[in-house]
Design an enzyme around this catalytic site. Structure first.
Site, PDB file in Angstrom:
ATOM      1  N   ASP A 129      -3.176  10.674   5.309  1.00 60.49           N
ATOM      2  CA  ASP A 129      -2.002  11.502   5.582  1.00 60.49           C
ATOM      3  C   ASP A 129      -2.255  12.441   6.759  1.00 60.49           C
ATOM      4  O   ASP A 129      -3.397  12.768   7.073  1.00 60.49           O
ATOM      5  CB  ASP A 129      -1.654  12.307   4.321  1.00 60.49           C
ATOM      6  N   LEU A 162     -17.509  -5.713   1.977  1.00 56.28           N
ATOM      7  CA  LEU A 162     -16.508  -4.743   1.519  1.00 56.28           C
ATOM      8  C   LEU A 162     -15.162  -5.427   1.268  1.00 56.28           C
ATOM      9  O   LEU A 162     -14.725  -6.262   2.051  1.00 56.28           O
ATOM     10  CB  LEU A 162     -16.335  -3.676   2.625  1.00 56.28           C
ATOM     11  N   HIS A 201      -0.384   8.254  14.816  1.00 54.63           N
ATOM     12  CA  HIS A 201      -0.559   6.976  14.101  1.00 54.63           C
ATOM     13  C   HIS A 201      -1.592   6.104  14.823  1.00 54.63           C
ATOM     14  O   HIS A 201      -2.409   5.451  14.204  1.00 54.63           O
ATOM     15  CB  HIS A 201       0.771   6.226  14.003  1.00 54.63           C
TER      16      HIS A 201
HETATM   17  C1  IPE Z   1       1.982   8.828   1.711  1.00 54.48           C
HETATM   18  O1  IPE Z   1       2.166   9.794   2.687  1.00 54.48           O
HETATM   19  C2  IPE Z   1       2.126   7.453   2.293  1.00 54.48           C
HETATM   20  C3  IPE Z   1       1.085   7.015   3.220  1.00 54.48           C
HETATM   21  C4  IPE Z   1       0.027   7.698   3.555  1.00 54.48           C
HETATM   22  C5  IPE Z   1       1.272   5.691   3.760  1.00 54.48           C
HETATM   23  P1  IPE Z   1       3.595  10.445   2.969  1.00 54.48           P
HETATM   24  O2  IPE Z   1       3.409  11.334   4.133  1.00 54.48           O
HETATM   25  O3  IPE Z   1       4.621   9.402   3.071  1.00 54.48           O
HETATM   26  O4  IPE Z   1       3.850  11.282   1.639  1.00 54.48           O
HETATM   27  P2  IPE Z   1       4.760  12.563   1.368  1.00 54.48           P
HETATM   28  O5  IPE Z   1       6.138  12.237   1.841  1.00 54.48           O
HETATM   29  O6  IPE Z   1       4.170  13.692   2.140  1.00 54.48           O
HETATM   30  O7  IPE Z   1       4.653  12.782  -0.105  1.00 54.48           O
HETATM   31  C1  IPE Z   2       0.354   9.257   7.413  1.00 49.30           C
HETATM   32  O1  IPE Z   2       0.723  10.273   8.276  1.00 49.30           O
HETATM   33  C2  IPE Z   2       0.788   7.896   7.880  1.00 49.30           C
HETATM   34  C3  IPE Z   2       1.929   7.334   7.143  1.00 49.30           C
HETATM   35  C4  IPE Z   2       2.558   7.894   6.147  1.00 49.30           C
HETATM   36  C5  IPE Z   2       2.381   6.030   7.561  1.00 49.30           C
HETATM   37  P1  IPE Z   2       2.178  10.884   8.280  1.00 49.30           P
HETATM   38  O2  IPE Z   2       3.041  10.062   9.168  1.00 49.30           O
HETATM   39  O3  IPE Z   2       2.676  11.052   6.896  1.00 49.30           O
HETATM   40  O4  IPE Z   2       1.925  12.292   8.962  1.00 49.30           O
HETATM   41  P2  IPE Z   2       2.487  13.695   8.458  1.00 49.30           P
HETATM   42  O5  IPE Z   2       2.114  13.808   7.012  1.00 49.30           O
HETATM   43  O6  IPE Z   2       3.969  13.664   8.668  1.00 49.30           O
HETATM   44  O7  IPE Z   2       1.792  14.694   9.293  1.00 49.30           O
HETATM   45 MG    MG Z   3       2.578  12.499   5.497  1.00 42.26          MG
END
Ligand code: IPE
Ligand code: IPE
Ligand code: MG
Length: 244
Positions: free
Chosen positions: A19, A130, A36
């Site tokens: 995240d 792995l 990303h």
């Molecule tokens: C969870 O993160 C999904 C992934 C890491 C792919 P999100 O960023 O989507 O989750 P919320 O919305 O903060 O709960």
């Molecule tokens: C995690 O990073 C990647 C995915 C959920 C695909 P985020 O895109 O959720 O990044 P934040 O949490 O908005 O910073």
């Molecule tokens: Mg996120």
């Protein structure tokens, strides 16, 4: 890993919620997509580190069932990133002996992505290093919902007695069938929630939350999380030996 934690069992299965890509990029004055892209680098580092440490299973959350609610441009970018990851990295992972499994809903995905997924799983099926489990278009509630639907059908058709529905039977209908439950779940970026990840499987998983955004995740961050895990006392509802 340092020798000081060498005595305690390593987690066999580490699950990660990667995240904070967007926040990391924004903090650097970059668009979310840059985060990303950098997140893929962090993933490469983490796969290598996990292999080196002898972790058996690494499950990563790469796209949730709810991530469809993001702007179309971001969703397309994430899908393109998945395509590029498969095209660029799978050959190398294969030669390193990594077996790749993809969990999540395949229905509704572009056919070319489904082909890439199937090709990747078939190519790496015989590998014994792995196990990298990629949760893509995955949602824990959806997974459990599908299992319930499949079991319900079997009961309705008379091929299954409702009395035979046990946790083990439910498990056999999940995408993760055959994969041990995660021992350790790491979520980056300071959020402390599951966001619909591995709901069933995390019943007794140890959670470690780290403040780093995913693109800043390093081998050291992983080692710290594992060290923290190794200080935990897992009781699974029972009592520890010394107090029993
Ligand atoms: C969870 O993160 C999904 C992934 C890491 C792919 P999100 O960023 O989507 O989750 P919320 O919305 O903060 O709960
Ligand atoms: C995690 O990073 C990647 C995915 C959920 C695909 P985020 O895109 O959720 O990044 P934040 O949490 O908005 O910073
Ligand atoms: Mg996120």
């Amino acid at each position: 890993m340092s020798d000081s934690v060498g005595q305690v069992a390593l987690p066999r299965h580490v699950a990660i919620i990667m995240d904070g890509n967007g926040r990391c990029a924004r903090a650097r004055g970059l668009p979310r997509t840059a985060g990303h892209r950098q997140g893929v680098e962090a993933l490469r580092r983490t796969v290598r580190a996990s292999s080196d440490m002898g972790i058996e299973y690494l499950t990563i959350f790469s796209f949730s069932a709810e991530n469809w609610s993001r702007p179309k441009t971001e969703v397309s970018f994430l899908f393109d990133l998945m395509r590029r990851f498969v095209r660029r990295d799978v050959a190398e992972l294969h030669s390193a002996g990594v077996r790749i499994l993809i969990i999540g809903e395949r229905q509704g995905l572009d056919p070319d992505i489904v082909s890439l997924i199937e090709h990747t799983e078939a190519l790496t099926r015989g590998n014994e290093g792995l196990k990298l489990v990629v949760a893509f278009n995955y949602g824990g509630r959806q997974e459990i919902g599908h299992a319930v639907r499949d079991i319900g059908r079997a009961v309705a058709s008379g091929s299954l007695d409702a009395e035979a529905i046990t946790p083990e039977l439910v498990e056999s209908h999940l995408h993760t069938y055959g994969i041990p439950d995660p021992d350790l779940l790491i979520r980056t970026s300071g959020e402390q929630r599951l966001s619909n990840y591995l709901l069933w499987q995390c019943a007794y998983t140890e959670f470690v939350f780290v403040d780093e955004h995913w693109p800043d995740f390093t081998r050291e961050t992983l080692e710290r999380a594992i060290s923290e895990y190794m200080t935990r006392e897992r009781r699974f509802g029972g009592l520890v030996a010394r107090s029993a």
